[in-house]
Design an enzyme around this catalytic site. Structure first.
Site, mmCIF file in Angstrom:
data_model
loop_
_atom_site.group_PDB
_atom_site.id
_atom_site.type_symbol
_atom_site.label_atom_id
_atom_site.label_comp_id
_atom_site.label_asym_id
_atom_site.label_seq_id
_atom_site.Cartn_x
_atom_site.Cartn_y
_atom_site.Cartn_z
ATOM 1 N N TRP A 23 0.702 -1.098 -0.041
ATOM 2 C CA TRP A 23 -0.081 -0.035 -0.011
ATOM 3 C C TRP A 23 0.867 1.164 -0.040
ATOM 4 C CZ3 TRP A 23 -4.362 -1.127 -1.564
ATOM 5 C CH2 TRP A 23 -5.204 -2.409 -1.090
ATOM 6 N N HIS A 28 -2.195 2.682 3.637
ATOM 7 C CA HIS A 28 -1.980 2.201 4.958
ATOM 8 C C HIS A 28 -2.585 3.205 6.016
ATOM 9 C CE1 HIS A 28 0.958 -1.144 5.257
ATOM 10 N NE2 HIS A 28 1.411 -0.715 4.184
ATOM 11 N N ASP A 67 7.663 0.936 6.734
ATOM 12 C CA ASP A 67 8.081 1.203 5.409
ATOM 13 C C ASP A 67 9.396 2.030 5.506
ATOM 14 O OD1 ASP A 67 6.620 -0.539 3.879
ATOM 15 O OD2 ASP A 67 4.906 1.191 3.306
ATOM 16 N N ARG A 70 12.299 -0.206 7.408
ATOM 17 C CA ARG A 70 13.152 -1.241 6.880
ATOM 18 C C ARG A 70 14.231 -0.693 5.956
ATOM 19 N NH1 ARG A 70 8.442 -3.264 2.661
ATOM 20 N NH2 ARG A 70 8.906 -1.706 1.093
ATOM 21 N N HIS A 82 7.026 -8.160 5.471
ATOM 22 C CA HIS A 82 5.935 -7.310 5.185
ATOM 23 C C HIS A 82 4.914 -8.280 3.984
ATOM 24 C CE1 HIS A 82 7.215 -3.024 5.981
ATOM 25 N NE2 HIS A 82 8.197 -3.741 6.408
ATOM 26 N N HIS A 138 0.882 -1.891 10.663
ATOM 27 C CA HIS A 138 1.522 -1.717 9.332
ATOM 28 C C HIS A 138 1.224 -3.138 8.492
ATOM 29 C CE1 HIS A 138 3.797 -0.178 5.818
ATOM 30 N NE2 HIS A 138 4.083 -1.310 5.697
ATOM 31 N N ASP A 142 -0.717 -4.316 5.015
ATOM 32 C CA ASP A 142 0.149 -5.436 4.179
ATOM 33 C C ASP A 142 -0.594 -6.715 3.741
ATOM 34 O OD1 ASP A 142 2.076 -3.405 3.617
ATOM 35 O OD2 ASP A 142 3.499 -4.732 5.072
ATOM 36 N N HIS A 148 0.582 -9.097 -1.941
ATOM 37 C CA HIS A 148 1.326 -9.300 -0.813
ATOM 38 C C HIS A 148 1.472 -10.628 -0.356
ATOM 39 C CE1 HIS A 148 2.730 -5.057 0.471
ATOM 40 N NE2 HIS A 148 2.458 -4.968 -1.056
ATOM 41 N N HIS A 171 1.792 -4.073 -9.166
ATOM 42 C CA HIS A 171 1.847 -3.981 -7.837
ATOM 43 C C HIS A 171 1.624 -2.504 -7.271
ATOM 44 C CE1 HIS A 171 2.885 -5.640 -3.850
ATOM 45 N NE2 HIS A 171 3.192 -4.616 -3.449
ATOM 46 N N ASP A 175 -1.017 -0.533 -4.980
ATOM 47 C CA ASP A 175 -0.722 0.106 -3.772
ATOM 48 C C ASP A 175 -1.283 1.537 -3.553
ATOM 49 O OD1 ASP A 175 0.666 -2.208 -2.575
ATOM 50 O OD2 ASP A 175 2.480 -1.235 -2.992
#
Ligand SMILES: *[C@@H]1O[C@H](CO)[C@@H](O)[C@H](O)[C@H]1NC(C)=O
Ligand SMILES: *[C@@H]1O[C@H](CO)[C@@H](O)[C@H](O)[C@H]1NC(C)=O
Ligand SMILES: *[C@@H]1O[C@H](CO)[C@@H](O)[C@H](O)[C@H]1NC(C)=O
Ligand SMILES: *[C@@H]1O[C@H](CO)[C@@H](O)[C@H](O)[C@H]1NC(C)=O
Ligand SMILES: *[C@@H]1O[C@H](CO)[C@@H](O)[C@H](O)[C@H]1NC(C)=O
Ligand SMILES: *[C@@H]1O[C@H](CO)[C@@H](O)[C@H](O)[C@H]1NC(C)=O
Length: 252
Positions: A23, A28, A67, A70, A82, A138, A142, A148, A171, A175
Site C-alpha cells: 500500500w 496504509h 516502510d 526497513r 511485510h 502496518h 500489508d 503481498h 503492484h 498500492d
C-alpha cells in the site's frame, strides 16, 4: 469491525524489489483509521497508551512507519516481514499458504504473531511494545493487499501497466494508483491525513450501513480460534484472530 482489520491486514519478497511498498500512504493510513474507528473504548486506551499518542489519528500517524524503518541502515531484516510468498501458484489456481512458505527469517504471518505477543508483554520496555504496535498496524495493512500474499512476478512488481495513462507496475497500481483514484487524486499526489480520514469514513459507512454491511458476517466467520503458537505459520492466523476476537464478538 475487526473483521475489516483482518480483511485489511498481509506483504514482501515482493519487497525484495527495491522501492516497493505495501500500500502507499493513503492505503496504509486508511486501513489504520478504519481499524481505529471500530476499536472498543478499552482497546483505544491501551493502543493510545502504548503509542503515547492521544491525537485523533493515533494509529494513522504510525501506519507507514515500518516502510521507513526497513530502509534504515541495519533494519533490512524487517523487509521480509511485510509479505509472504506462497510458491504454489497465484489465485485463482491456488490460494493455499503452507507453513514452508514462511522462511526462517519470518514472514507477515509469523511477524503478526510475534508482535501481537510482544505488544501484550508487559515485561518488555515501552519502546519495544510501541515498536510491536507499529509493526502490527502496518502488517495488517500489508496482509490485506492481495499482491503481498502471492509470489508470481514478485507480487506482480515485474509487470508494467498503465493506470489512466500513468505508467507504473501492477503492484504499485494496487498500492497507490487505485486507492488514490478513489479520492480522484493523482498517483503521485502527496497524501494528507485528511485524505485518509475521508476514505476511511467512506469505508466505515459502507461497512456499518452501506454496500459492505451484508458482507460483515462472512468476513468474520472463517476465523476459527483454536490455538496460538507464535512460531507456527499454520497457527499464526489463529493468533491474529485471537487478538481481535473481542472486537469481533462486539461486531457480530
Ligand atoms: C510521550 O509524549 C510526550 C509528549 O509528546 C513526551 O513528552 C514524552 O516523553 C513521551 N513519553 C514517552 C515514554 O515516550
Ligand atoms: C520477534 O521480534 C523481535 C523484535 O523485533 C525479534 O528480535 C525476534 O527475533 C522476533 N521473534 C520471532 C520468532 O520472529
Ligand atoms: C513476471 O514473473 C512471472 C513469474 O514469476 C513470469 O512468468 C513473467 O514472465 C514475468 N514477466 C516479465 C515481464 O518479466
Ligand atoms: C509533493 O511534495 C513534494 C515535497 O514537498 C513536492 O516537491 C512535490 O511537487 C509534491 N507533489 C505534488 C504532486 O504535489
Ligand atoms: C459482498 O457480498 C456480495 C453478495 O454475496 C458479493 O457479491 C460481494 O463480492 C461481497 N463483497 C466483498 C467485498 O466481500
Ligand atoms: C498448532 O498449534 C497446535 C496447538 O498448540 C499444535 O498441536 C500444532 O502442532 C501446531 N501446528 C504447527 C504446524 O505447529
Amino acid at each position: 469491525m475487526k473483521s475489516s482489520i483482518i480483511t485489511a491486514f498481509a506483504s514482501t519478497s515482493l519487497f525484495a524489489v527495491s522501492g516497493v511498498q505495501a500500500w502507499g500512504v493513503l492505503g496504509h493510513q486508511t486501513v489504520a483509521l478504519v481499524a481505529q474507528s471500530f476499536l472498543l473504548p478499552t482497546t483505544i486506551k491501551k493502543v493510545q497508551s502504548v503509542l503515547n499518542d492521544t491525537s485523533s489519528s493515533y494509529m494513522g500517524n504510525v501506519a507507514t512507519w515500518a516502510d521507513q524503518f526497513r530502509s534504515q541502515p541495519g533494519q533490512g531484516w524487517s523487509a521480509g516481514l511485510h509479505y509472504i510468498d506462497p510458491l504454489d501458484g497465484p489465485p485463482p489456481e491456488s490460494c493455499v499458504i503452507h507453513e514452508m512458505d514462511c522462511p526462517a527469517g519470518g514472514c507477515v504471518l509469523s511477524a503478526l504473531a510475534n508482535y501481537t505477543a510482544r505488544v501484550q508483554d508487559t515485561k518488555l520496555d515501552v519502546a519495544d511494545r510501541a515498536q510491536a504496535m507499529k509493526f502490527i498496524i502496518h502488517f495488517m495493512g500489508d496482509i490485506a493487499q492481495p499482491l503481498h500474499t502471492e509470489e508470481w512476478g514478485q507480487g506482480v512488481n515485474n509487470l508494467t501497466v498503465f493506470f489512466k495513462g500513468y505508467k507504473t507496475n501492477m503492484h504499485a497500481a494496487w498500492d497507490t494508483s487505485i486507492p488514490n483514484s478513489m479520492l480522484s487524486l493523482a498517483p503521485t499526489a502527496n497524501i494528507t491525513m485528511d485524505n485518509s480520514f475521508s476514505l476511511a469514513d467512506q469505508l466505515h459507512t459502507a461497512i456499518k450501513s452501506g454496500e459492505y454491511k451484508q458482507n460483515v458476517t462472512s468476513w468474520v466467520h472463517p476465523w476459527h480460534i483454536k490455538a496460538r503458537n507464535p512460531y507456527s505459520a499454520e497457527n499464526t492466523t489463529e493468533a491474529i484472530a485471537t487478538t481481535f476476537a473481542q472486537e469481533r464478538t462486539q461486531l457480530v
